[in-house]
Write a protein that holds these residues in place. Structure first.
Motif, mmCIF file in Angstrom:
data_model
loop_
_atom_site.group_PDB
_atom_site.id
_atom_site.type_symbol
_atom_site.label_atom_id
_atom_site.label_comp_id
_atom_site.label_asym_id
_atom_site.label_seq_id
_atom_site.Cartn_x
_atom_site.Cartn_y
_atom_site.Cartn_z
ATOM 1 N N ASN A 123 0.833 -1.196 0.000
ATOM 2 C CA ASN A 123 0.000 0.000 0.000
ATOM 3 C C ASN A 123 0.876 1.258 0.000
ATOM 4 O O ASN A 123 2.081 1.189 0.254
ATOM 5 C CB ASN A 123 -0.972 -0.025 1.193
ATOM 6 C CG ASN A 123 -0.239 0.076 2.518
ATOM 7 O OD1 ASN A 123 0.682 0.868 2.657
ATOM 8 N ND2 ASN A 123 -0.637 -0.741 3.476
ATOM 9 N N PRO A 124 0.273 2.419 -0.289
ATOM 10 C CA PRO A 124 1.080 3.635 -0.433
ATOM 11 C C PRO A 124 1.933 3.941 0.807
ATOM 12 O O PRO A 124 3.090 4.323 0.682
ATOM 13 C CB PRO A 124 0.027 4.728 -0.665
ATOM 14 C CG PRO A 124 -1.139 4.013 -1.255
ATOM 15 C CD PRO A 124 -1.144 2.647 -0.637
ATOM 16 N N HIS B 32 2.787 14.715 -7.263
ATOM 17 C CA HIS B 32 2.222 13.458 -6.770
ATOM 18 C C HIS B 32 0.954 13.623 -5.923
ATOM 19 O O HIS B 32 0.364 12.635 -5.501
ATOM 20 C CB HIS B 32 3.278 12.677 -5.981
ATOM 21 C CG HIS B 32 3.614 13.289 -4.643
ATOM 22 N ND1 HIS B 32 3.933 12.553 -3.548
ATOM 23 C CD2 HIS B 32 3.658 14.585 -4.242
ATOM 24 C CE1 HIS B 32 4.179 13.344 -2.536
ATOM 25 N NE2 HIS B 32 4.031 14.578 -2.929
ATOM 26 N N LYS C 216 4.823 1.638 0.940
ATOM 27 C CA LYS C 216 5.803 2.016 -0.088
ATOM 28 C C LYS C 216 6.665 3.174 0.407
ATOM 29 O O LYS C 216 7.885 3.169 0.276
ATOM 30 C CB LYS C 216 5.061 2.467 -1.362
ATOM 31 C CG LYS C 216 4.827 1.345 -2.352
ATOM 32 C CD LYS C 216 4.301 1.906 -3.655
ATOM 33 C CE LYS C 216 3.466 0.842 -4.324
ATOM 34 N NZ LYS C 216 2.155 1.255 -4.729
ATOM 35 N N GLU D 192 0.890 5.591 -9.774
ATOM 36 C CA GLU D 192 -0.350 5.774 -9.000
ATOM 37 C C GLU D 192 -0.733 7.243 -8.842
ATOM 38 O O GLU D 192 -1.917 7.583 -8.908
ATOM 39 C CB GLU D 192 -0.168 5.229 -7.575
ATOM 40 C CG GLU D 192 -0.346 3.747 -7.450
ATOM 41 C CD GLU D 192 0.160 3.272 -6.077
ATOM 42 O OE1 GLU D 192 0.343 4.110 -5.164
ATOM 43 O OE2 GLU D 192 0.398 2.062 -5.955
ATOM 44 N N CYS D 193 0.274 8.099 -8.668
ATOM 45 C CA CYS D 193 -0.032 9.450 -8.168
ATOM 46 C C CYS D 193 0.238 10.593 -9.143
ATOM 47 O O CYS D 193 -0.252 11.708 -8.907
ATOM 48 C CB CYS D 193 0.796 9.748 -6.911
ATOM 49 S SG CYS D 193 0.780 8.461 -5.702
ATOM 50 N N GLU E 118 2.407 -1.251 -14.036
ATOM 51 C CA GLU E 118 3.016 -0.986 -12.728
ATOM 52 C C GLU E 118 4.331 -1.754 -12.555
ATOM 53 O O GLU E 118 5.250 -1.287 -11.907
ATOM 54 C CB GLU E 118 2.026 -1.375 -11.634
ATOM 55 C CG GLU E 118 2.356 -0.738 -10.317
ATOM 56 C CD GLU E 118 1.270 -1.019 -9.278
ATOM 57 O OE1 GLU E 118 1.416 -0.563 -8.156
ATOM 58 O OE2 GLU E 118 0.282 -1.706 -9.609
ATOM 59 N N ARG F 197 1.602 8.571 -15.467
ATOM 60 C CA ARG F 197 0.697 7.454 -15.755
ATOM 61 C C ARG F 197 0.401 7.398 -17.261
ATOM 62 O O ARG F 197 0.381 6.335 -17.870
ATOM 63 C CB ARG F 197 -0.614 7.627 -14.973
ATOM 64 C CG ARG F 197 -1.482 6.402 -15.052
ATOM 65 C CD ARG F 197 -2.765 6.545 -14.255
ATOM 66 N NE ARG F 197 -3.460 5.274 -14.255
ATOM 67 C CZ ARG F 197 -3.391 4.378 -13.286
ATOM 68 N NH1 ARG F 197 -2.680 4.626 -12.207
ATOM 69 N NH2 ARG F 197 -4.032 3.236 -13.380
ATOM 70 N N ARG G 273 6.332 2.899 -9.261
ATOM 71 C CA ARG G 273 4.958 2.494 -8.878
ATOM 72 C C ARG G 273 4.207 3.671 -8.272
ATOM 73 O O ARG G 273 3.030 3.874 -8.536
ATOM 74 C CB ARG G 273 5.009 1.317 -7.905
ATOM 75 C CG ARG G 273 5.491 0.065 -8.592
ATOM 76 C CD ARG G 273 5.345 -1.181 -7.745
ATOM 77 N NE ARG G 273 6.217 -2.202 -8.298
ATOM 78 C CZ ARG G 273 7.376 -2.589 -7.774
ATOM 79 N NH1 ARG G 273 7.779 -2.072 -6.617
ATOM 80 N NH2 ARG G 273 8.111 -3.499 -8.362
ATOM 81 N N ARG G 274 4.920 4.453 -7.453
ATOM 82 C CA ARG G 274 4.263 5.629 -6.849
ATOM 83 C C ARG G 274 3.887 6.641 -7.932
ATOM 84 O O ARG G 274 2.796 7.188 -7.935
ATOM 85 C CB ARG G 274 5.191 6.292 -5.816
ATOM 86 C CG ARG G 274 5.303 5.512 -4.512
ATOM 87 C CD ARG G 274 5.917 6.372 -3.420
ATOM 88 N NE ARG G 274 5.042 7.468 -3.038
ATOM 89 C CZ ARG G 274 5.150 8.720 -3.466
ATOM 90 N NH1 ARG G 274 6.114 9.064 -4.292
ATOM 91 N NH2 ARG G 274 4.320 9.646 -3.049
#
Lengths: 446, 538
Positions: free
Chosen positions: A2-3, A111, A6, A52-53, A68, A58, A48-49
């Motif tokens: 999970n964030p 982010h 991470k 996601e953010c 990912e 992305r 990965r962060r």
């Protein structure tokens, strides 16, 4: 993961990387593979962060048909961006003072989601201050194109920027005879405040000093720099420009002399001095001292640091050896304590040129050398465009291709440091020149 | 490596490993000069040494002047992958002294070249035009060698070699002369052939009339378009440029030196070869030199740019080259073809017309010499809403995709990098419409909401689309650096034409017609032949 997990793992590996880098800076034996593994882990976590953010990242991942889970090589091949991404806003927004649009743009490369300001902000300075209230520290720089680039850092990334370099440079300086903890006076050929790229280094040096003197004892005004580049458009801008010029350009000689007098005064007390500036500024200071006929011999353990290149002062450029000799003759500082640094607004670290004439890349940074098509190259002796994966860029996409052309070697250096290093001069990458008959004139906007 | 299907005796080449070494002769005032035979290992070693000593990458070490030859080397291209392949094309050329190509024997010029009748030009051009036709062994060999390293797509290279014959067509050349040098309602060839009586009444002048012994009576006045000694410094954005320059010198019966551009040395070498073989003793051949030197070679240029050898210096190319010549050639008349570009204006009427047809025409204007020509359109301004501009961009990208199918693009690695820089940098927030196959870029359209820095344009089948509320807003983006504005629909042209032209633009055309031309057409605001000759009075 999970964030939070991470982020927590990121912090752990960051700490390990910093420790590893300190050992490297002390010239103790390090296992380069161990450093590589640490960097790889944190870079993949960052990927990965970002995925996601960070909206723009992305998009890049999706456009490239990736997801990912990728490897380091895929990041180098498909997911790096150029430093221009930090100025990918519509320049008209600045003229229209549409800082809502600017904030939405910044949110694309940041982010966390940013709320656009409610009230109409009047200046870039106001906008930077507003962002600070949102927890975003923006470092801006002004390139030759006249467009500002804005690099958004959260508190964690900002702290990395502030602390990473001193974390290992202190050991390198110690070896040269400069003790970071000693009492010294800082003389900075820049502004006392503000967030303009290289100026920040001077401010950082000032923070460590017992007393600090700046060429301009004022904060840099981003709007004034912008107006200076593109010319004033109304009376209000003209007023701002004149006020800025009055504080800077018009008093330049006076300010240099003030600094020279203060340096001479400090030297007389025996307290060591650190002088920092761009090469053309340090050269100018030397010329002034020499022309004045004064003797400004700096006390032992004084140090002179320059960096940032010659940029629009290319016409004043002199060979590095000549500049170093000039500094040595002017201030009586030994060659070992005349240093040149290299960094960028987008990077959370700095490189120092060693006695073997190389900029050593600390293990904090994963270098990538790219060919003219921006494809990564492999090898231990490469000439190409400098790129890097910055493990400490948590709040913005830190897989960056610069506009600099370098020669990178990965071998033991006579100075005792190991690992990748930049040899010789850093120049501008090809592809920016004005082209042939069908070419266009520089900086024509359409 | 070099599986020749053309006559290898024309521009002989030697393959060594991955490298090809070709010997390019110069024409030095009517005589072909081949480079002395060079040892390929020695040439290669010299480049390696140059790269090592100057800290250059192998591809950056591009030119060397050795003891008895000069060599320009270019990385060879894998056209299928749009990538560099292993190996270089070494173009080995002779050396020369500036005095060898300068003309100072005015008696010889006046007696044999400047007095040449127009038929002499026609016969010369007819022989050359026939010799370099696309079916000729010269064109076949030139194309074969150019394909090794030229960054121009194959389709355009073939087209270029196909135009040489037409460019040298004698009827066209005479029409050019007749139109461009036309004066007092008489065709230009009369003035180029000799002195022409004007038949105009004239006065003796005020001072004479004021003098102590005024004398009355007018005498006849005569005018002549006198050929000149011309130095043409050409550009390599199209292989045809050196031929166009040579044609202008031939058509004006002028003694000339054509400096071939790096990147397109082969057409010049072939032209010299064809002249030596097909019109060896012609006065134009004897007074023509086709050479190369590296720009900035002070030893040569300080002499060549002095007023001693040339009456006209014609410079095509980059601003630094133009500025450098202008700064040094203080006493020569310098004619410059500056870096320029074209733009396209699409009026809102386009959205009631068949948009596909509009886009297809506009795409053609961007494709001129693969967008390298100074009339090729780089930016299309669309009058309308953002949705309309995006729709136009999409349809335009489809039109470009058809071009990609018809004439496969070649995006050299440097330009591929530049486009990637835009996509992952300044224009990362812009809307991209990209064509390509197997990861290979063909063409692209990018809709940019804000202003765009033209310095970033790769000029390689990338069209920037901008939206405006009204076309008149685009007037602010015009200046002398814009050569051509293409406008749709036709009905908008009359209302805009003068305001566009007043801003320094040379051509205002309907879309799809940027490349329209006719013999004697003004070029970059000039009637070029008129500037190349010296107008004399008697």
């Amino acid at each position: 993961m999970n964030p939070d997990a991470k982020m927590s793992r990121l912090r752990e590996v960051h700490d390990q990387l910093r420790e590893f880098t300190q050992v490297w800076a002390r010239k103790e034996a390090v296992d380069p593979d161990a450093g590589r593994r640490l960097r790889e882990e944190v870079i993949l976590l960052n990927h990965r962060r970002y995925f996601e953010c960070i909206p723009i990242y992305r998009r890049w991942v999706e456009e490239s048909g990736q997801g990912e889970d990728v490897g380091l090589e895929t990041i180098k091949t498909d997911l790096m961006s150029t430093d221009d991404v930090f100025k990918s806003y519509n320049p008209e927004w600045m003229d229209l003072k549409d800082f809502g649009a600017m904030t939405r743009w910044l949110g694309e490369i940041y982010h966390e989601r940013l709320e656009a300001p409610h009230d109409g902000l009047g200046t870039v300075g106001d906008w930077v201050a507003y962002l600070e209230t949102c927890g975003v520290q923006v470092l801006f720089s002004s390139g030759t194109s006249g467009l500002f680039s804005f690099v958004p850092r959260d508190e964690y990334t900002w702290n990395s920027l502030m602390n990473n370099s001193f974390n290992y440079l202190s050991f390198m300086l110690l070896e040269k005879g400069f003790v970071m903890g000693q009492e010294f006076s800082a003389f900075v050929l820049g502004f006392r405040g503000g967030r303009l790229g290289i100026q920040l280094v001077g401010q950082l040096i000032g923070n460590f000093a017992a007393e600090s003197h700046f060429l301009y004892e004022t904060e840099i005004i981003p709007d004034a720099i912008r107006i200076l580049r593109r010319g004033p458009k109304d009376e209000q801008e003209m007023k701002l420009l004149l006020r800025f010029k009055d504080l800077t350009v018009d008093r330049e000689e006076e300010n240099y002399r003030r600094l020279m007098d203060a340096m001479a005064g400090t030297a007389a007390t025996g307290r060591s001095v650190v002088l920092f500036g761009a090469p053309f500024q340090v050269k100018k200071m030397c010329e002034l001292v020499l022309a004045s006929g004064r003797k400004v011999s700096l006390p032992p353990q004084s140090m002179i640091v320059f960096g940032g290149g010659w940029k629009s002062f290319e016409g004043e450029k002199i060979e590095r050896d000549v500049l170093v000799r000039m500094i040595g003759n002017t201030f009586g500082v030994p060659k070992d304590l005349i240093m040149e640094g290299y960094s960028m607004s987008e990077m959370n670290g700095a490189f120092l040129r060693c006695t073997g004439d190389r900029y050593h890349l600390p293990p904090l940074i994963e270098p990538v050398i790219l060919d003219e098509s921006l494809s990564p190259m492999a090898g231990r002796d490469l000439r190409g465009i400098f790129g890097f994966l910055d493990p400490f860029a948590v709040s913005y996409p830190g897989f960056i291709i610069s506009g600099d052309l370098v020669h990178l070697v990965d071998e033991a250096c006579p100075c005792g440091l190991s690992g990748p290093a930049l040899v010789g001069e850093v120049t501008r990458a090809p592809g920016r020149e004005v082209k042939g008959c069908g070419g266009v004139m520089a900086t024509v906007r359409a | 490596m070099l599986m020749s299907t053309a006559n290898p005796g024309i521009l002989p080449a030697q393959t060594d490993g991955n490298d090809v070494f070709v010997e390019l002769p110069f024409m030095i005032r009517g005589t072909l000069r081949y480079p002395p035979h060079a040892q390929v290992d020695a040439v290669r070693a010299a480049f390696d040494r140059e790269a090592r000593e100057k800290g250059l990458s192998p591809r950056q070490a591009a030119y060397l002047k050795l003891a008895d030859v000069q060599v320009l080397r270019e990385p060879m291209i894998d056209r299928a992958r749009s990538a560099y392949r292993d190996g270089f094309l070494y173009q080995i050329m002779p050396l020369f002294r500036p005095e060898e190509i300068g003309e100072t024997d005015f008696a010889a010029l006046a007696d044999e070249l400047y007095s040449l009748p127009m038929e002499g030009i026609s016969s010369f051009l007819a022989a050359l035009s026939g010799a370099v036709s696309i079916e000729s062994e010269y064109a076949a060999r030139g194309l074969e060698l150019s394909l090794l390293s030229s960054e121009m797509p194959e389709g355009f290279l073939k087209a270029a070699y196909g135009t040489f014959s037409a460019l040298l067509n004698p009827e066209t050349a005479i029409r050019m002369v007749d139109d461009e040098l036309s004066f007092l309602n008489r065709p230009g060839s009369e003035y180029l052939s000799g002195w022409v009586r004007t038949g105009r009444p004239s006065v003796t002048g005020l001072s004479t009339a004021m003098g102590p012994a005024p004398f009355a009576g007018g005498t006849d006045t005569w005018v002549r378009a006198m050929p000149t000694r011309q130095l043409h410094i050409t550009a390599g954005n199209s292989p045809a440029v050196p031929i166009v320059s040579a044609l202008r010198a031939f058509a004006t019966k002028s003694a000339s030196v054509i400096k071939s551009p790096s990147g397109a040395l082969i057409p010049g070498a072939l032209l010299g070869l064809a002249m030596a073989r097909h019109v060896p003793d012609h006065p134009l051949t004897r007074h023509t030199s086709i050479v190369y030197w590296q720009g900035g070679d002070a030893g040569l240029e300080d002499v060549l740019f002095s007023p001693l050898f040339f009456d006209r210096i014609v410079v095509w190319g980059a601003p630094d080259a133009v500025a450098s010549v202008r700064a040094r050639a203080l006493y020569n008349r310098v004619i410059t073809f500056n870096p320029r570009y074209g733009v396209t204006w699409i009026g809102r009427e386009a959205f009631s017309d068949p948009l596909e047809e509009v886009a297809a025409r506009a795409a053609g204007d961007s494709m001129i010499w693969n967008q390298k020509a100074c009339i090729a359109s780089l930016v299309h301004y669309v009058e309308g809403s953002e949705a309309q501009a995006l729709e136009y961009a999409r349809v335009l990208s489809l039109a470009l995709r058809e071009w990609d199918r018809q004439v496969t693009n070649l995006v050299p690695p440097l330009l591929a990098g530049q486009i990637r820089r835009l996509r992952r940098g300044t224009l990362s927030q812009a809307r991209w419409f990209v064509n390509g196959e197997d990861g290979r870029l063909g063409s692209a359209v990018v809709y940019v909401p804000g202003e765009f820095n033209l310095l970033d344009h790769p000029m390689c089948r990338l069209v920037v689309v901008r939206r405006v509320d009204v076309l008149e807003r685009c007037l602010g983006y015009l200046h002398a650096g814009v050569s051509t504005v293409g406008i749709h629909p036709l009905s908008r042209i009359p209302g805009l034409r003068d305001r566009i032209a007043a801003r320094g633009v040379s051509n205002i055309m309907p879309i799809g017609q940027h490349e329209r031309m006719y013999p004697g057409m003004p070029h970059d605001g000039m009637r070029v032949l008129g500037d190349l000759v010296d107008w004399k009075n008697a």
